[in-house]
Design a protein around this motif. Sequence first.
Motif: not given
Length: 617
Positions: A121-126, A131-134, A257-263, A265-275
Amino acid sequence: MRAFFSSSSSLFSRAFFHSRRTLAHEFSNHDRHRPLINARCFSGEPSQTSACLRPGPLAHYRSMVREGKLKYDTYQERVAFELEELLGKLQCYQKEMEDYHVKLATWEKNRENERRKLLLEEAELKQKDGVWIDTKNHKSSFIDKWISRRRRRQNVEPGVGKMVSYFNREKKLDSVVGVQPVPPTAPKGLYLYGNVGSGKTMLMDMFYSATKGIVKHRRRFHFHEAMLKIHEHMHEIWKNQAEEQSQQSSVFSWIDSLPFNAKVKEWLVGEERYKQELHSKHILASVADNFLIDRKADKTGASILCFDEIQTVDVFAIVALSGIVSKLLTTGTVLVTTSNKAPENLNQDGMQKDIFLSFLSKLEENCQKILIGSDIDYRRLIPNKRMDQVSFFWPSSTGACREYERMWCEVTRKAGGAITSTVIPVMFGRCLEVPESCNGIARFNFEYICGRPVGASDYIAVARHYHTVFVSDIPVMSMRIRDKARRFITLIDELYNHHCCIFCLAACSIDDLFQGTDEGTLFDLESFQFETETEGGKLRRDVLAAGSVGLGPAPSGITSLLSGQEEMFAFRRAVSRLIEMQTPSYRDGVQLFHPLFQQHNRQLTDHAPVSQLQPSL
């Protein structure tokens, strides 16, 4: 030596070991009680909670008193009564913990699902401003690129933003999923303390044997073995963390595999890595999770830890025990432990005072403190009528030396095989050379086995590989050679814990071996034995920071602050055990309780082919 040790067994030893034989197949290396002599007829009766169980410690104790195998003692039977009460409570507690772990597993699964939902949900807001990418059209993995960039800035600490977002997310999860289920109230364990030879270990092991089939997860450790097990788990955790860092791409592959842009995705990986990094900082908690049981197999059910000779000999012991035992008690483990000291007197040198006081508070909250107040060393009362079987030779005169050599020749001749030099594995890739060995029998001189920087891990390896150990040239020990004295104490402890037979050639009698003085504190070389190049100096040196439990001294300051009085007490224990190890009842038990014989007996029971010669005495 089978015929040698059993040809003329006394009525006492036959009767005593008949009672122990029924427990032999339940015990691992330490699952046994010792042939001490004491008890009394306690006026109380166990509550109804234990009535449906098979005979427990109190019934076993009273039976041995009636049969004349134990001499009754007021303090000991009170402990047997309390242990019986605890055993009765454990059956209900086992069921309560099974239900709790089912609820906990459901809660953890739901919380992880909701956590990922919040993240997305937070990723979608960001994503809204991006820009969406495939991602299917991108050959190179975003995760691989992100990890490559991370490696170039390994020293960058997680930002405040990640910390704030993490804890805000956790707060939302508490409201959505609810807080973690609370474990049922555990029955209070027991902290048994008292003098040398008063029966603490015997009673605890009676209780431990009776818990089989009642408690699913149960372990019994001696202090030295527990410390080594902690080191081993820490080493394994650090090793796994290093491997995981090299495989982060697969760990976070679900993000790729998520339909988010690189920025985003980088945020998501950072959150997971912090946890992940936040959880990995608490290494002692991770060790505690794997200390008692293989959680991969089955998480459900109660757990009990029987801990023999709890000590706080150095900073590492205080920090490790505080972090691990406190975590186990918090999560519902029942503790039964023995010590020579009351809990408040464990740390008389004041090391890591705040950490110790927290540990002490946890012990007092979760354990009933019971003094076994007898001043009698019951090991000295064990009958020893077979005077033809001397195994402690003194003084080191020509006559005693000749008898010692004759015994070595006789024992090795009956064992069969050639006398050779060999190398046995210790742990962490270390090895110990054994100068003379023959089919389960080893021989050392005092300087070789106690005069070099070796420690508990070496002695445990010796005890596991050899059922009979010869040690020659044992001197009269004083505080002037206290490092050697401490190693000798540890050697005797481990040979006794593994129920080895020992033959000694010494300069004096057992009672006169240690002439202690108040010459200062002990510098304990064993405290450093794992600070090896292989481990990167990490195990002791970095445990305080890695465990997130406070600050401690520099590596050069990690010493054992044991006083002369402490060492005198430890040596009295070793003397008491040496005396018992000379008795026929103890020597007859080697074939029941030593790991080599237990392994052979299991092979016979399972009708498995015996891959090596039967060990012989």
